[in-house]
Enzyme design. Sequence first.
Site: not given
Ligand code: ASP
Length: 346
Positions: A86, A198, A216, A226, A249-250
């Site tokens: 990740s 992340t 991340t 992106r 995160t997310g």
């Molecule tokens: N927050 C991260 C992103 O949108 C991805 C993640 O944390 O899973 O790039």
Amino acid sequence: MSDALSRREFLGVTGAAVAAGRLEPSHGFPAPALLLRSASRPMAVGSLNGLRGINLAMELVSKGGDTLDAAVEGVKIQELDPADDSVGYGGLPNEEGVVQLDASCMHGPTRRAGAVGALENIKTPSAVARLVLKYTNHILLVGEGAKRFALSYGFEEEDLLTPASREKWLRWRANRGNADDWLDVPADEKMVERPTGTVNLNVVNAAGDISSVTTTSGLAWKIPGRVGDSPIVGAGQYTDNDVGAAGSTGRGESNIMVCGGFLTVEFMRRGMSPTDACLETLKRVIAMTPARLLRPDGPPAFGLTFYAVNKRGEAGAASIQPTKYAVYDGTEAVARDTAYLYPRKK
Ligand code: ASP
């Protein structure tokens, strides 16, 4: 003092802030509820994959290390670990098979920030973000410019795909649909989920100085170019040395819409506990979520977690649905359950 900021610079900024009365209520905001005149409890909190990072960060802080250095050294463990897909080396690539990394950091005592977006071929974007913070008048460098900046400081250009992450990408490419020239592979080999991941760390030392970092490889199979929330100061992470720090995160797009790192720190400024502040930010996320991202039974169809620490050294985390986070328990890093908005369906 750290290699991130000289002692002269640190004292200069802090002294100037006190002299200018900036550590007292200003700008029409309520007084920082947590403005401390006494020592803090050293603390670190972050995403579950930050367990090893928290142990290292707390060790560095206990030896007098700077909180930003401690946080960056902590997350570098994951960036350099090929088994963590990740982040950093071994992070899952974009839809063209290219790993593009995002990171940002803030140093509370000097009120400075640094970030990189869509950085290719450099294993440790958090360390590059720290260099942007330390050596430039800017905050965010992206793409080719960010890479050249890193190379100028001696970072090595490397292939960030591991055999395992390349294999996952190839299987995703083969299975994404029938309207292309890639032949499907058997169903039991299908990569059904779209992984995210992340690492975020937020660190406070005994003097109450605070720093935060988030790094991340972003959303796997993303559209090239992106960038998510991680390199956005105020979204992926935020520190105010008078109040605390928060990170996330997310699903990055949902966080960017509410400036979640900043908002969580603002909720703590108004007196909320770290956990309550994270929950309140998530409620704002829900309010901003379009119907196409909601499941038929109500909750959003994505995950998002916030982690926060205040200047006293109190920490917490909250997510849309229950998950775990990493936090220092006074002796070592432990995994704890997050507070959450929606229970998981049995
Ligand atoms: N927050 C991260 C992103 O949108 C991805 C993640 O944390 O899973 O790039």
